[in-house]
Design an enzyme around this catalytic site. Sequence first.
Site, PDB file in Angstrom:
ATOM      1  N   PRO A  12       0.655  -1.033  -0.056  1.00 64.01           N
ATOM      2  CA  PRO A  12       0.038   0.077   0.128  1.00 64.01           C
ATOM      3  C   PRO A  12       0.813   1.188  -0.038  1.00 64.01           C
ATOM      4  CG  PRO A  12      -0.119  -1.152   2.145  1.00 64.01           C
ATOM      5  CD  PRO A  12       0.478  -1.946   1.170  1.00 64.01           C
ATOM      6  N   ASN A  13       0.298   2.257  -0.818  1.00 62.61           N
ATOM      7  CA  ASN A  13       0.864   3.726  -0.904  1.00 62.61           C
ATOM      8  C   ASN A  13       2.147   3.594  -1.819  1.00 62.61           C
ATOM      9  OD1 ASN A  13      -1.170   4.987   0.548  1.00 62.61           O
ATOM     10  ND2 ASN A  13      -0.450   3.807   2.428  1.00 62.61           N
ATOM     11  N   TYR A  25      11.373   8.550   1.542  1.00 61.35           N
ATOM     12  CA  TYR A  25      11.352   7.215   0.615  1.00 61.35           C
ATOM     13  C   TYR A  25      12.278   7.709  -0.796  1.00 61.35           C
ATOM     14  CZ  TYR A  25       7.971   5.657   3.616  1.00 61.35           C
ATOM     15  OH  TYR A  25       7.265   5.191   4.779  1.00 61.35           O
ATOM     16  N   ASN A  77       8.043  -5.885  -0.849  1.00 62.27           N
ATOM     17  CA  ASN A  77       8.086  -4.618   0.099  1.00 62.27           C
ATOM     18  C   ASN A  77       6.541  -4.413   0.217  1.00 62.27           C
ATOM     19  OD1 ASN A  77       7.892  -2.274   1.558  1.00 62.27           O
ATOM     20  ND2 ASN A  77       8.928  -1.077   0.115  1.00 62.27           N
ATOM     21  N   HIS A  83       4.090  -4.692   8.972  1.00 63.49           N
ATOM     22  CA  HIS A  83       3.745  -4.907  10.556  1.00 63.49           C
ATOM     23  C   HIS A  83       2.345  -5.362  11.257  1.00 63.49           C
ATOM     24  CE1 HIS A  83       7.405  -2.480   9.586  1.00 63.49           C
ATOM     25  NE2 HIS A  83       6.461  -1.364   8.962  1.00 63.49           N
ATOM     26  N   GLU A 101      12.581  -9.914   1.841  1.00 58.39           N
ATOM     27  CA  GLU A 101      11.720  -8.834   2.207  1.00 58.39           C
ATOM     28  C   GLU A 101      12.677  -7.294   2.040  1.00 58.39           C
ATOM     29  OE1 GLU A 101      11.299  -8.796   6.566  1.00 58.39           O
ATOM     30  OE2 GLU A 101      10.244  -6.781   6.591  1.00 58.39           O
ATOM     31  N   HIS A 103      12.704  -2.844   2.079  1.00 56.65           N
ATOM     32  CA  HIS A 103      12.279  -1.638   2.577  1.00 56.65           C
ATOM     33  C   HIS A 103      13.261  -0.499   2.034  1.00 56.65           C
ATOM     34  CE1 HIS A 103       9.155  -3.584   4.943  1.00 56.65           C
ATOM     35  NE2 HIS A 103      10.207  -4.430   5.618  1.00 56.65           N
ATOM     36  N   LEU A 104      12.642   0.646   1.723  1.00 55.83           N
ATOM     37  CA  LEU A 104      13.342   1.722   1.130  1.00 55.83           C
ATOM     38  C   LEU A 104      13.990   2.339   2.440  1.00 55.83           C
ATOM     39  CD1 LEU A 104      10.241   2.882  -0.842  1.00 55.83           C
ATOM     40  CD2 LEU A 104      12.592   2.627  -1.976  1.00 55.83           C
ATOM     41  N   ARG A 114       7.039   0.173  13.837  1.00 53.99           N
ATOM     42  CA  ARG A 114       7.619  -0.284  12.428  1.00 53.99           C
ATOM     43  C   ARG A 114       8.897  -1.216  13.001  1.00 53.99           C
ATOM     44  NH1 ARG A 114       5.504   3.299   8.436  1.00 53.99           N
ATOM     45  NH2 ARG A 114       5.274   5.234   9.213  1.00 53.99           N
TER      46      ARG A 114
HETATM   47  O1  CA2 Z   1      10.457   1.705   3.805  1.00 51.27           O
HETATM   48  C1  CA2 Z   1       9.841   0.968   3.164  1.00 51.27           C
HETATM   49  O2  CA2 Z   1       9.841   0.672   2.340  1.00 51.27           O
HETATM   50  C2  CA2 Z   1       8.432   0.749   3.803  1.00 51.27           C
HETATM   51  O3  CA2 Z   1       7.986  -0.595   3.666  1.00 51.27           O
HETATM   52  C3  CA2 Z   1       7.503   1.845   3.503  1.00 51.27           C
HETATM   53  C4  CA2 Z   1       6.081   1.622   3.982  1.00 51.27           C
HETATM   54  C5  CA2 Z   1       6.180   1.675   5.765  1.00 51.27           C
HETATM   55  O4  CA2 Z   1       4.943   1.423   6.184  1.00 51.27           O
HETATM   56  C6  CA2 Z   1       7.186   0.733   6.171  1.00 51.27           C
HETATM   57  O5  CA2 Z   1       7.305   0.857   7.627  1.00 51.27           O
HETATM   58  C7  CA2 Z   1       8.474   0.908   5.517  1.00 51.27           C
HETATM   59  C8  CA2 Z   1       5.098   2.842   3.701  1.00 51.27           C
HETATM   60  C9  CA2 Z   1       4.913   3.153   2.317  1.00 51.27           C
HETATM   61  C10 CA2 Z   1       4.420   4.279   1.929  1.00 51.27           C
HETATM   62  O6  CA2 Z   1       4.885   4.863   0.728  1.00 51.27           O
HETATM   63  C11 CA2 Z   1       4.927   6.151   0.560  1.00 51.27           C
HETATM   64  C12 CA2 Z   1       5.474   6.659  -0.653  1.00 51.27           C
HETATM   65  C13 CA2 Z   1       5.207   7.807  -0.889  1.00 51.27           C
HETATM   66  C14 CA2 Z   1       4.497   8.791  -0.237  1.00 51.27           C
HETATM   67  C15 CA2 Z   1       3.826   8.345   0.985  1.00 51.27           C
HETATM   68  C16 CA2 Z   1       4.106   6.903   1.200  1.00 51.27           C
END
Ligand code: CA2
Length: 145
Positions: A12-13, A25, A77, A83, A101, A103-104, A114
């Site tokens: 998501p997102n 990110y 990802n 979580h 797995e 993560h950025l 997290r």
């Molecule tokens: O660091 C990562 O890749 C995460 O998986 C990103 C998730 C976050 O909930 C994890 O804890 C770590 C959130 C992704 C949201 O992506 C966005 C991208 C651009 C703007 C807003 C959100």
Amino acid sequence: MSDKLVLVLNGPNLNLLGKREPGIYGSATLADIEASLQERGQELGITVELRQSNHEGALVDGLHEAQERGAAAVILNAGAYTHTSVALLDAIRAITVPVIEVHLSNPHAREAFRHTSWIAPAAKGTIAGFGADSYLLALEAAARL
Ligand code: CA2
């Protein structure tokens, strides 16, 4: 011999990558990440298919598809589902395809909620904190499996 297949599943997102919150990110979009993975994949003899969904079940379906298609690995990802999701943990446990797995950001350097990954116990390994390069590093790892 046909290329190995690696599915890259994004939760998501992550469709907003490069368009919001670049401070956390980065500025690369998911399309940029896909292009760099496909370029490196060609050099490694790996076919890369990238998907994004905001729906937990679609990610579960992607894991099942990886198994059905005999993928060499999944790069996952799971976004915030990392979580929360017992369904993704169960799906990873239900397949034999290794799941990397990614993560950025480095979730351990962020909020306490997290710090726990529900999927990490079932993952082959985790790469986090290197921005878009986390995906490329995961592809290198997939090529060595
Ligand atoms: O660091 C990562 O890749 C995460 O998986 C990103 C998730 C976050 O909930 C994890 O804890 C770590 C959130 C992704 C949201 O992506 C966005 C991208 C651009 C703007 C807003 C959100």
